[in-house]
Write a protein that holds these residues in place. Structure first.
Motif, PDB file in Angstrom:
ATOM      1  N   LEU A  87       0.813  -1.209   0.000  1.00 13.71           N
ATOM      2  CA  LEU A  87       0.000   0.000   0.000  1.00 13.71           C
ATOM      3  C   LEU A  87       0.856   1.273   0.000  1.00 13.71           C
ATOM      4  N   GLY A  88       2.154   1.121   0.214  1.00 19.42           N
ATOM      5  CA  GLY A  88       3.037   2.278   0.196  1.00 19.42           C
ATOM      6  C   GLY A  88       3.207   2.957   1.544  1.00 19.42           C
ATOM      7  N   PHE A  89       2.508   2.485   2.556  1.00 19.33           N
ATOM      8  CA  PHE A  89       2.626   3.028   3.913  1.00 19.33           C
ATOM      9  C   PHE A  89       2.356   1.919   4.910  1.00 19.33           C
ATOM     10  N   SER A  90       2.713   2.168   6.164  1.00 21.17           N
ATOM     11  CA  SER A  90       2.430   1.238   7.259  1.00 21.17           C
ATOM     12  C   SER A  90       1.433   1.873   8.208  1.00 21.17           C
ATOM     13  N   LEU A  91       0.674   1.047   8.883  1.00 26.71           N
ATOM     14  CA  LEU A  91      -0.213   1.481   9.951  1.00 26.71           C
ATOM     15  C   LEU A  91       0.094   0.623  11.161  1.00 26.71           C
ATOM     16  N   THR A  92       0.358   1.271  12.295  1.00 21.66           N
ATOM     17  CA  THR A  92       0.651   0.542  13.525  1.00 21.66           C
ATOM     18  C   THR A  92      -0.257   1.001  14.656  1.00 21.66           C
ATOM     19  N   GLU A  93      -0.576   0.069  15.541  1.00 19.69           N
ATOM     20  CA  GLU A  93      -1.183   0.399  16.825  1.00 19.69           C
ATOM     21  C   GLU A  93      -0.041   0.303  17.821  1.00 19.69           C
ATOM     22  N   THR A  94       0.373   1.437  18.351  1.00 21.52           N
ATOM     23  CA  THR A  94       1.562   1.495  19.193  1.00 21.52           C
ATOM     24  C   THR A  94       1.189   1.885  20.613  1.00 21.52           C
ATOM     25  N   TYR A  95       1.581   1.044  21.561  1.00 18.58           N
ATOM     26  CA  TYR A  95       1.365   1.335  22.973  1.00 18.58           C
ATOM     27  C   TYR A  95       2.682   1.831  23.568  1.00 18.58           C
ATOM     28  N   VAL A  96       2.608   2.972  24.268  1.00 21.20           N
ATOM     29  CA  VAL A  96       3.754   3.550  24.959  1.00 21.20           C
ATOM     30  C   VAL A  96       3.569   3.247  26.439  1.00 21.20           C
ATOM     31  N   GLN A  97       4.509   2.512  27.022  1.00 23.84           N
ATOM     32  CA  GLN A  97       4.330   2.061  28.399  1.00 23.84           C
ATOM     33  C   GLN A  97       4.477   3.202  29.409  1.00 23.84           C
ATOM     34  N   PRO A  98       3.790   3.094  30.540  1.00 23.98           N
ATOM     35  CA  PRO A  98       3.843   4.118  31.581  1.00 23.98           C
ATOM     36  C   PRO A  98       5.270   4.351  32.072  1.00 23.98           C
ATOM     37  N   GLY A  99       5.576   5.613  32.337  1.00 27.33           N
ATOM     38  CA  GLY A  99       6.874   5.989  32.888  1.00 27.33           C
ATOM     39  C   GLY A  99       8.013   5.948  31.894  1.00 27.33           C
ATOM     40  N   SER A 100       7.709   5.814  30.608  1.00 27.32           N
ATOM     41  CA  SER A 100       8.779   5.669  29.613  1.00 27.32           C
ATOM     42  C   SER A 100       9.203   7.008  29.018  1.00 27.32           C
ATOM     43  N   GLU A 101      10.443   7.007  28.549  1.00 29.28           N
ATOM     44  CA  GLU A 101      11.037   8.145  27.848  1.00 29.28           C
ATOM     45  C   GLU A 101      11.850   7.554  26.699  1.00 29.28           C
ATOM     46  N   SER A 102      11.470   7.880  25.460  1.00 33.93           N
ATOM     47  CA  SER A 102      12.096   7.291  24.278  1.00 33.93           C
ATOM     48  C   SER A 102      12.680   8.382  23.393  1.00 33.93           C
ATOM     49  N   TYR A 103      13.977   8.299  23.151  1.00 32.11           N
ATOM     50  CA  TYR A 103      14.671   9.218  22.252  1.00 32.11           C
ATOM     51  C   TYR A 103      14.620   8.615  20.859  1.00 32.11           C
ATOM     52  N   LEU A 104      13.874   9.255  19.951  1.00 29.93           N
ATOM     53  CA  LEU A 104      13.592   8.685  18.640  1.00 29.93           C
ATOM     54  C   LEU A 104      13.979   9.646  17.512  1.00 29.93           C
ATOM     55  N   ARG A 105      14.191   9.056  16.345  1.00 31.38           N
ATOM     56  CA  ARG A 105      14.467   9.812  15.122  1.00 31.38           C
ATOM     57  C   ARG A 105      14.244   8.831  13.969  1.00 31.38           C
ATOM     58  N   TYR A 106      13.504   9.253  12.958  1.00 32.92           N
ATOM     59  CA  TYR A 106      13.272   8.383  11.809  1.00 32.92           C
ATOM     60  C   TYR A 106      13.976   8.977  10.594  1.00 32.92           C
ATOM     61  N   VAL A 129       5.516  14.960  23.494  1.00 30.83           N
ATOM     62  CA  VAL A 129       6.611  14.829  22.542  1.00 30.83           C
ATOM     63  C   VAL A 129       7.410  16.126  22.620  1.00 30.83           C
ATOM     64  N   GLU A 130       8.730  15.989  22.656  1.00 27.85           N
ATOM     65  CA  GLU A 130       9.613  17.150  22.762  1.00 27.85           C
ATOM     66  C   GLU A 130      10.562  17.172  21.571  1.00 27.85           C
ATOM     67  N   THR A 131      10.659  18.338  20.947  1.00 19.63           N
ATOM     68  CA  THR A 131      11.594  18.561  19.847  1.00 19.63           C
ATOM     69  C   THR A 131      12.360  19.849  20.141  1.00 19.63           C
ATOM     70  N   MET A 169      11.122  14.231   8.875  1.00 17.41           N
ATOM     71  CA  MET A 169      12.011  13.094   8.658  1.00 17.41           C
ATOM     72  C   MET A 169      13.396  13.442   9.194  1.00 17.41           C
ATOM     73  N   GLY A 170      13.918  12.577  10.060  1.00 22.52           N
ATOM     74  CA  GLY A 170      15.225  12.797  10.669  1.00 22.52           C
ATOM     75  C   GLY A 170      15.200  13.725  11.876  1.00 22.52           C
ATOM     76  N   GLU A 171      14.026  14.243  12.259  1.00 19.47           N
ATOM     77  CA  GLU A 171      13.937  15.170  13.387  1.00 19.47           C
ATOM     78  C   GLU A 171      13.996  14.415  14.720  1.00 19.47           C
ATOM     79  N   PRO A 172      14.997  14.703  15.545  1.00 19.24           N
ATOM     80  CA  PRO A 172      15.059  14.071  16.863  1.00 19.24           C
ATOM     81  C   PRO A 172      13.856  14.498  17.718  1.00 19.24           C
ATOM     82  N   HIS A 173      13.274  13.542  18.410  1.00 19.31           N
ATOM     83  CA  HIS A 173      12.171  13.855  19.311  1.00 19.31           C
ATOM     84  C   HIS A 173      12.191  12.877  20.478  1.00 19.31           C
TER      85      HIS A 173
END
Length: 130
Positions: free
Chosen positions: A38-57, A73-75, A92-96
């Protein structure tokens, strides 16, 4: 070229499969992946309590829509509270940094599509990418 037939899939169809991923600070059930063409993905994403995730795509554009719970979300642009009915879409590529004190469920779209089993390697202060 896209698919020519109707696709019907329930989250229960994904549970326990290679597309039911512990992404590091929760679970991501990849309801649509690259193989679905289909050219894209769809996810059901659960973020667990008390978590902090440093992400970048670096290889995907991501849009996340909150369906339950709350978080933030912090940028470089600031800190934004996220609650049901809100979305966020880092560049795209933005740290958050994604946080949730009590847990949060997001519906996320990725383009191009995820393969399915991707996982983050989470290290505090280091932005994980795939």
């Amino acid at each position: 070229m896209g698919r020519c037939t109707l696709l019907v899939r329930a989250v229960e169809d994904v549970v326990g499969s290679e597309c039911d991923v512990d992404w590091g600070n929760g679970t991501s059930r990849r309801l649509l992946v690259q193989a679905d063409a289909l050219g894209f993905s769809l996810t059901e994403t659960y973020v667990q309590p008390g978590s902090e995730s440093y992400l970048r795509y670096d290889n995907h554009q991501e849009v996340c829509y909150c369906v339950s719970g709350a978080g933030s979300v912090e940028t470089a642009d600031g800190l934004f509270d996220i609650k049901p009915g809100m979305l966020y879409a880092p560049g795209m590529g933005e740290p958050h940094v994604l946080r949730s004190e009590h847990g949060m469920t997001l519906m996320c779209v990725f383009t191009p599509a995820l393969n399915g089993p991707e996982k983050h390697l989470l290290t505090p202060g280091v932005h994980s990418s795939y």
